[in-house]
Design an enzyme around this catalytic site. Structure first.
Site, PDB file in Angstrom:
ATOM      1  N   ARG A 166       0.837  -1.199   0.000  1.00  9.59           N
ATOM      2  CA  ARG A 166       0.000   0.000   0.000  1.00  9.59           C
ATOM      3  C   ARG A 166       0.875   1.254   0.000  1.00  9.59           C
ATOM      4  O   ARG A 166       0.650   2.196  -0.771  1.00  9.59           O
ATOM      5  CB  ARG A 166      -0.926  -0.008   1.223  1.00  9.59           C
ATOM      6  CG  ARG A 166      -2.112  -0.963   1.084  1.00  9.59           C
ATOM      7  CD  ARG A 166      -2.762  -1.229   2.443  1.00  9.59           C
ATOM      8  NE  ARG A 166      -4.016  -1.975   2.324  1.00  9.59           N
ATOM      9  CZ  ARG A 166      -4.113  -3.281   2.117  1.00  9.59           C
ATOM     10  NH1 ARG A 166      -3.016  -4.013   1.974  1.00  9.59           N
ATOM     11  NH2 ARG A 166      -5.301  -3.874   2.041  1.00  9.59           N
ATOM     12  N   ARG A 205      -6.616 -16.453 -11.029  1.00 11.06           N
ATOM     13  CA  ARG A 205      -7.228 -15.778  -9.882  1.00 11.06           C
ATOM     14  C   ARG A 205      -8.182 -14.686 -10.376  1.00 11.06           C
ATOM     15  O   ARG A 205      -7.824 -13.858 -11.197  1.00 11.06           O
ATOM     16  CB  ARG A 205      -6.147 -15.194  -8.962  1.00 11.06           C
ATOM     17  CG  ARG A 205      -5.250 -16.267  -8.383  1.00 11.06           C
ATOM     18  CD  ARG A 205      -4.131 -15.696  -7.532  1.00 11.06           C
ATOM     19  NE  ARG A 205      -4.634 -15.093  -6.306  1.00 11.06           N
ATOM     20  CZ  ARG A 205      -3.847 -14.526  -5.393  1.00 11.06           C
ATOM     21  NH1 ARG A 205      -2.530 -14.476  -5.596  1.00 11.06           N
ATOM     22  NH2 ARG A 205      -4.352 -13.998  -4.295  1.00 11.06           N
ATOM     23  N   SER A 265     -11.395  -8.071  -0.118  1.00 10.96           N
ATOM     24  CA  SER A 265     -11.243  -6.688   0.333  1.00 10.96           C
ATOM     25  C   SER A 265     -10.212  -5.943  -0.503  1.00 10.96           C
ATOM     26  O   SER A 265     -10.195  -4.705  -0.521  1.00 10.96           O
ATOM     27  CB  SER A 265     -10.838  -6.655   1.808  1.00 10.96           C
ATOM     28  OG  SER A 265      -9.548  -7.218   1.988  1.00 10.96           O
ATOM     29  N   ASP A 292      -5.583 -14.669   6.410  1.00 15.30           N
ATOM     30  CA  ASP A 292      -4.238 -15.205   6.201  1.00 15.30           C
ATOM     31  C   ASP A 292      -3.729 -15.992   7.401  1.00 15.30           C
ATOM     32  O   ASP A 292      -2.718 -16.695   7.302  1.00 15.30           O
ATOM     33  CB  ASP A 292      -3.262 -14.070   5.872  1.00 15.30           C
ATOM     34  CG  ASP A 292      -3.436 -13.567   4.446  1.00 15.30           C
ATOM     35  OD1 ASP A 292      -4.097 -14.262   3.646  1.00 15.30           O
ATOM     36  OD2 ASP A 292      -2.918 -12.484   4.132  1.00 15.30           O
ATOM     37  N   ARG A 294      -6.674 -22.666  -0.787  1.00 15.41           N
ATOM     38  CA  ARG A 294      -6.071 -22.996   0.508  1.00 15.41           C
ATOM     39  C   ARG A 294      -6.907 -23.974   1.322  1.00 15.41           C
ATOM     40  O   ARG A 294      -6.356 -24.727   2.132  1.00 15.41           O
ATOM     41  CB  ARG A 294      -5.798 -21.707   1.305  1.00 15.41           C
ATOM     42  CG  ARG A 294      -4.614 -20.934   0.753  1.00 15.41           C
ATOM     43  CD  ARG A 294      -4.297 -19.696   1.553  1.00 15.41           C
ATOM     44  NE  ARG A 294      -3.120 -19.033   0.999  1.00 15.41           N
ATOM     45  CZ  ARG A 294      -2.796 -17.772   1.218  1.00 15.41           C
ATOM     46  NH1 ARG A 294      -3.572 -17.025   1.999  1.00 15.41           N
ATOM     47  NH2 ARG A 294      -1.710 -17.249   0.681  1.00 15.41           N
TER      48      ARG A 294
END
Length: 420
Positions: free
Chosen positions: A31, A125, A171, A297, A328
């Protein structure tokens, strides 16, 4: 560089102890890099993560005219002109989800064409929801497969001032739109819709970083933000350690009954995955149901820890884990069942771990397919602290976010056998 094909963890004969500082936060580093690149002037980012994911972001910004120096292992000095320029070639971002999504949106601020691409994993993805949201602002953007590559023909101008986006999706889409909006030509309202609002903590990280670089963003309701077209100004910015990386060390501590000093108080983290500390600290009495939606995560860490819990654990709110670096949920169930058949089961998008504390101390030779996913590799290494014969395939994939992971565990007392 020669990659290590396999790494077998040798269970330590004593509790792990020592000091082990996690690297800088990947989420915050990427970011800050983008915001500094969009700003006019020179920014100094300290405590930063230097890893595969952040290098992809830095190199992409360099390709768009941003000067980035690296005076040491944890610092980026970023000098921007306030505008990104069209790159001469497609931006290749490997399997870096944050970089891909953030730069796809930021490309709308470029006066020209930007192609955002990645490796074979990234090309599977989804990015369609972000593309559709950008189109609602009148941005010329296309992704033929709904996944990268994405072509953005930017102008820096928007044709609408409001976006509705499904809050149950990644998000990262919302964060990408927020950071983009401050560089536009009009105020923009971004509203989350739907019943499931996931990972709000990561959106808070985004807005805090935006404000640090001079943006004006206001939360006008629990699910709505108004972003003014202020652009960004250069700033000196300190990046905190990575909470997701800390989860492996917290879990290693409780599994080995050790004492690991992370060099930062547990309550000093602002990242969502820091919520995992309270859960991990309850081991071996983890809750019967764990909602992973706000600490996604950390779920792989806790799922492997749950294998040694006193009672079974169901993980809910984790559907988004299916579209991370790999599926995952499938990788966790596959790996756990490779250790012992029946140890885990998938029910829809839930994962149930049939815990068995008697696993500790056994030798159960198992090769763990990481699917080139750093979090799968680091999480299953924890199983090797208690079970003999755990072998991690493609252990070097940890370079995505925690390049020194294996060395860090070694300083705490873990030993290995490797095979190139």
């Amino acid at each position: 560089m020669t990659r290590t094909a396999k790494l077998t963890i040798i269970p330590p004969g004593k509790p792990l102890s020592g000091r082990a500082m996690p690297p800088g936060s990947k989420s915050i580093t990427n970011r800050a890099l983008l915001l500094a690149g969009l700003a006019k002037g020179t920014s100094r980012l300290t405590g930063a993560l230097k890893s595969d994911d952040t290098r992809y972001m830095a190199d992409a910004l360099r390709a768009m005219g941003v000067a980035i120096d690296e005076p040491d292992d944890t610092t980026f000095v970023v000098t921007g002109s306030g505008r990104l320029t069209p790159p001469k070639a497609p931006l290749f971002l490997g399997n870096a989800g944050t970089a891909t999504r953030f730069l796809t949106a930021a490309a709308a601020l470029v006066d020209g064409t930007v192609i955002v691409d990645g490796d074979e994993h990234m090309r599977k993805r989804p990015i369609g929801p972000l593309v559709e949201a950008m189109r609602k602002l009148g941005i010329d953007v296309s992704a033929e497969t709904g996944c990268p590559p994405v072509t953005v023909r930017g102008t820096g101008r928007f044709e609408a001032d409001r976006i509705l986006i499904d809050g149950g999706l990644s998000s990262q889409y919302v964060s990408a739109l927020l950071m983009m909006a401050a560089g536009g030509d009009r105020p923009v309202d971004i509203e989350l819709v739907g019943e499931d609002i996931g990972a709000l903590g990561y959106i808070d990280l985004t807005t805090a970083a935006m404000k640090a670089f001079g943006a004006k963003v206001e939360k006008t309701s629990p699910v709505t933000w108004r972003v003014e077209p202020t652009g960004y100004r250069a700033a000196d910015f300190v990046i905190e350690p990575d909470a997701s990386a800390a989860t492996y060390l917290w879990a290693a501590e409780v599994l080995s009954d050790g004492r690991i000093d992370l060099g930062v108080p547990n309550d000093a983290f602002t990242q969502p995955d820091a919520k995992a500390y309270e859960t991990i600290a309850k081991f071996p009495h983890l809750p019967a149901e764990i909602d992973g939606s706000q600490m996604q995560d950390a779920v792989p860490t806790i799922a492997v820890l749950a294998a040694f819990n006193e009672t079974p654990v169901r993980f809910v709110g984790i559907a988004n884990l299916r579209v991370k670096e790999c599926d995952r949920i499938r990788a966790l169930s596959s790996g756990l069942n490779n250790i012992r058949e029946g140890l885990a089961v998938e029910e829809g998008d839930d994962l149930i771990v049939h815990s068995d504390p008697a696993l500790a101390g056994q030798t159960l030779p198992a090769e763990i397919d990481t699917f080139a996913d750093h979090r799968i590799a680091m999480s299953f290494a924890l199983a090797g602290l208690k079970i003999g014969g755990i072998t991690i395939l493609d252990p070097d994939c940890v370079g995505k976010t925690f390049p020194a992971y294996w060395r860090t565990l070694a300083t705490l007392g873990v030993t290995y056998r490797d095979k190139d």
